[in-house]
Design an enzyme around this catalytic site. Structure first.
Site, short mmCIF file in Angstrom:
data_model
loop_
_atom_site.label_atom_id
_atom_site.label_comp_id
_atom_site.label_asym_id
_atom_site.label_seq_id
_atom_site.Cartn_x
_atom_site.Cartn_y
_atom_site.Cartn_z
N CYS A 1 6.91 5.31 -23.08
CA CYS A 1 5.75 5.42 -22.17
C CYS A 1 4.74 6.36 -22.83
CB CYS A 1 6.18 5.89 -20.78
SG CYS A 1 6.86 7.57 -20.74
N ARG A 2 3.99 7.10 -22.05
CA ARG A 2 3.01 8.03 -22.61
C ARG A 2 3.65 9.35 -23.02
NH1 ARG A 2 0.17 12.21 -20.87
NH2 ARG A 2 0.76 11.88 -18.71
#
Length: 120
Positions: A85-86
């Site tokens: 993800c981020r």
């Protein structure tokens, strides 16, 4: 009677310790390319607009919000997935969800915010 209670307690403790349910693995960003070479697919669980801003080559996008709502289209339980993800938070949640359902997942502890490799 004491022996029976002790025996039951021992059996319960050993049963709990002997669980064969293997938790999913968590790796660092630098391990992604090696896992891809072994056949793992990168699953990016950021939202579509984040994914479109730049993602790891050949990564598939299934946002965490969609996974939480039951989206599993195209996923196969015999395929290994590396979940990113981020920053590592959403991938952890997604990995927990998918692992519970029997998918072969590896979580990435960091995320795209610190990825130094090429992006598409």
């Amino acid at each position: 009677m004491k022996k029976l209670v002790w025996l039951i307690a021992t059996v319960l403790i050993l049963a709990a310790c002997g669980s064969t349910d293997k938790a999913f693995e968590t790796v660092n960003l630098e391990d992604i390319e090696a896992l891809q070479k072994e056949g793992a697919l990168v699953m990016d669980v950021r939202e579509v607009d984040e994914y479109n801003e730049g993602h790891i080559s050949s990564a598939i996008n299934i946002p965490l919000s969609q996974l939480q709502n039951g989206a599993r289209t195209g996923l196969e339980k015999d395929q290994k997935y590396v979940v990113v993800c981020r920053s590592g938070s959403r991938s952890q949640t997604a990995s927990e969800i998918l692992h519970e359902e029997g998918y072969d997942v590896t979580n990435v502890s960091e995320g795209m915010s610190t990825w130094q490799g090429p992006v598409e």
